[in-house]
Design a protein around this motif. Structure first.
Motif, PDB file in Angstrom:
ATOM      1  N   PRO A  95      41.991  31.765  80.600  1.00 22.11           N
ATOM      2  CA  PRO A  95      42.836  30.661  80.280  1.00 22.11           C
ATOM      3  C   PRO A  95      43.964  30.410  81.451  1.00 22.11           C
ATOM      4  O   PRO A  95      44.323  29.334  81.147  1.00 22.11           O
ATOM      5  CB  PRO A  95      43.745  31.633  79.164  1.00 22.11           C
ATOM      6  CG  PRO A  95      42.648  32.665  78.720  1.00 22.11           C
ATOM      7  CD  PRO A  95      41.786  33.187  79.878  1.00 22.11           C
ATOM      8  N   ASP A  96      43.887  31.283  82.412  1.00 17.80           N
ATOM      9  CA  ASP A  96      44.875  30.813  83.540  1.00 17.80           C
ATOM     10  C   ASP A  96      44.179  30.402  84.695  1.00 17.80           C
ATOM     11  O   ASP A  96      44.507  30.205  85.756  1.00 17.80           O
ATOM     12  CB  ASP A  96      45.560  31.883  83.892  1.00 17.80           C
ATOM     13  CG  ASP A  96      44.671  33.128  84.610  1.00 17.80           C
ATOM     14  OD1 ASP A  96      43.455  33.247  84.363  1.00 17.80           O
ATOM     15  OD2 ASP A  96      45.212  34.141  85.127  1.00 17.80           O
ATOM     16  N   VAL A  97      42.764  29.718  84.352  1.00 17.85           N
ATOM     17  CA  VAL A  97      41.931  29.140  85.511  1.00 17.85           C
ATOM     18  C   VAL A  97      42.784  27.982  86.120  1.00 17.85           C
ATOM     19  O   VAL A  97      42.660  27.641  87.398  1.00 17.85           O
ATOM     20  CB  VAL A  97      40.497  28.775  85.012  1.00 17.85           C
ATOM     21  CG1 VAL A  97      40.634  27.385  84.141  1.00 17.85           C
ATOM     22  CG2 VAL A  97      39.680  28.506  86.103  1.00 17.85           C
ATOM     23  N   ILE A  98      43.569  27.234  85.445  1.00 15.95           N
ATOM     24  CA  ILE A  98      44.486  26.328  86.063  1.00 15.95           C
ATOM     25  C   ILE A  98      46.098  26.859  86.150  1.00 15.95           C
ATOM     26  O   ILE A  98      46.337  26.831  84.945  1.00 15.95           O
ATOM     27  CB  ILE A  98      44.414  24.958  85.177  1.00 15.95           C
ATOM     28  CG1 ILE A  98      42.839  24.357  85.174  1.00 15.95           C
ATOM     29  CG2 ILE A  98      45.451  24.035  85.699  1.00 15.95           C
ATOM     30  CD1 ILE A  98      42.770  22.974  84.582  1.00 15.95           C
ATOM     31  N   ALA A  99      46.265  27.416  87.288  1.00 18.02           N
ATOM     32  CA  ALA A  99      47.389  28.078  87.476  1.00 18.02           C
ATOM     33  C   ALA A  99      48.579  27.198  87.216  1.00 18.02           C
ATOM     34  O   ALA A  99      48.479  25.940  87.507  1.00 18.02           O
ATOM     35  CB  ALA A  99      47.529  28.758  88.860  1.00 18.02           C
ATOM     36  N   ILE A 123      31.317  22.613  77.341  1.00 20.46           N
ATOM     37  CA  ILE A 123      32.373  23.566  78.077  1.00 20.46           C
ATOM     38  C   ILE A 123      33.830  23.346  77.477  1.00 20.46           C
ATOM     39  O   ILE A 123      34.756  23.997  77.242  1.00 20.46           O
ATOM     40  CB  ILE A 123      32.261  23.311  79.455  1.00 20.46           C
ATOM     41  CG1 ILE A 123      30.973  23.894  79.856  1.00 20.46           C
ATOM     42  CG2 ILE A 123      33.221  24.088  80.205  1.00 20.46           C
ATOM     43  CD1 ILE A 123      30.481  25.449  79.515  1.00 20.46           C
ATOM     44  N   GLY A 124      34.007  21.976  77.192  1.00 14.45           N
ATOM     45  CA  GLY A 124      35.075  21.379  76.703  1.00 14.45           C
ATOM     46  C   GLY A 124      35.807  21.588  75.518  1.00 14.45           C
ATOM     47  O   GLY A 124      36.858  22.437  75.085  1.00 14.45           O
ATOM     48  N   VAL A 125      34.731  21.765  74.429  1.00 18.66           N
ATOM     49  CA  VAL A 125      35.163  22.286  73.090  1.00 18.66           C
ATOM     50  C   VAL A 125      35.482  23.722  73.270  1.00 18.66           C
ATOM     51  O   VAL A 125      36.151  24.338  72.521  1.00 18.66           O
ATOM     52  CB  VAL A 125      34.067  21.894  72.041  1.00 18.66           C
ATOM     53  CG1 VAL A 125      34.475  22.616  70.860  1.00 18.66           C
ATOM     54  CG2 VAL A 125      34.049  20.467  71.971  1.00 18.66           C
ATOM     55  N   THR A 126      34.436  24.516  73.804  1.00 15.33           N
ATOM     56  CA  THR A 126      34.695  26.039  74.166  1.00 15.33           C
ATOM     57  C   THR A 126      35.794  26.450  74.971  1.00 15.33           C
ATOM     58  O   THR A 126      36.596  27.348  74.349  1.00 15.33           O
ATOM     59  CB  THR A 126      33.580  26.379  74.743  1.00 15.33           C
ATOM     60  OG1 THR A 126      32.279  26.100  74.213  1.00 15.33           O
ATOM     61  CG2 THR A 126      33.618  28.003  75.138  1.00 15.33           C
ATOM     62  N   ASN A 127      36.455  25.505  75.558  1.00 15.24           N
ATOM     63  CA  ASN A 127      37.576  25.744  76.430  1.00 15.24           C
ATOM     64  C   ASN A 127      38.623  24.853  76.150  1.00 15.24           C
ATOM     65  O   ASN A 127      39.398  23.994  77.326  1.00 15.24           O
ATOM     66  CB  ASN A 127      37.339  25.716  77.846  1.00 15.24           C
ATOM     67  CG  ASN A 127      36.420  26.891  78.341  1.00 15.24           C
ATOM     68  OD1 ASN A 127      36.917  28.033  78.379  1.00 15.24           O
ATOM     69  ND2 ASN A 127      34.918  26.574  78.221  1.00 15.24           N
TER      70      ASN A 127
END
Length: 248
Positions: free
Chosen positions: A12-16, A162-166
């Motif tokens: 969840p923190d992949v975009i810091a 990937i978008g719906v999953t994340n």
């Protein structure tokens, strides 16, 4: 316990949440070659196309428009190419909009001729995507409400999956002529834009675009669905609609 990445989940923190500071406007040299490693500093890239150094042969590219604001978070548009494609093939459709509206464009390159999820499940492409997103967010403050996962053809299938999953990371999911969705976990509530050609000769609209849109609407997602009179292509007029949807 299963590794969440097997189901396509990213950290969840992949975009810091990167702070905005005067140093953020410093410019690092653009990478002329994919086999030049990314620097350890977090200075911004030069305007234009910049290789991220994730691979010697199939590297991700970040497009930075001239005049990108440094005093506020900026939108990020991630564009996945189609089967047999590469970043430079899809970037020209998005770059003029990035120049006009001042947002970043990240164009990953699949490890294989198409995305891993099409071949047989989540793997190296998901890992590279996370590494690319971390690099970008280390250099720029990203607006979490304006992060799009978009793509064409197999890239659209990848973006949807990937978008719906994340959906806690991607605020928007944009699919240009996508084929399918592979979703085991749903997270968040991204806004979704699907466009498909009425005479698509590769992925018939009835079993792809329409079916995907109907499934997502039934699942409660906010879906804008667009049909255009065309083949299996990226239609520039539809791209403009998608960008307006993304930035609204």
């Amino acid at each position: 316990m299963f590794d969440p990445s097997l189901f396509g989940r990213m950290s969840p923190d992949v975009i810091a949440s990167s702070p905005i500071s005067p140093s953020a406007s410093a410019v690092a040299p653009a990478f002329a070659s994919a086999d030049v490693a990314a620097p350890s500093c977090v200075a911004a890239f030069a305007p234009g196309r910049n290789a991220l150094g994730l691979s010697e042969t199939r590297d991700a590219v970040l497009y930075v428009p001239a005049g990108l604001p440094t005093d506020r978070p900026v939108p990020l548009f991630v564009m996945f190419h189609g089967a047999g494609g590469f970043p430079q093939k899809v970037l020209p459709f998005i770059e003029p909009h990035a120049d006009r509206h001042k947002f970043l464009v990240l164009a990953p390159h699949s490890t294989f001729p198409t995305w891993d999820i099409v071949i047989g499940g989540n793997g190296p492409d998901l890992e590279r995507l996370q590494a690319a997103l971390r690099q970008v967010s280390a250099r720029y403050a990203i607006d979490p409400g304006r992060v799009a996962f978009a793509g064409f053809s197999d890239g659209a299938s990848y973006a949807l999956s990937i978008g719906v999953t994340n959906g806690d990371i991607a605020s928007h999911v944009i699919a240009f002529s996508g084929g399918f969705m592979s979703i085991f976990v749903q997270e968040g509530q991204p806004q979704i834009f699907i466009a498909h050609g009425l005479i698509d000769e590769q992925l018939p609209i009835a079993t792809s675009g329409r079916q995907n849109a109907n499934k997502l609407k039934a699942a409660g997602y906010d879906v804008r669905y667009v049909e255009f009179d065309g083949l299996h292509i990226i239609e520039p007029g539809v791209v403009a609609q998608a960008i307006d949807f993304f930035l609204a």
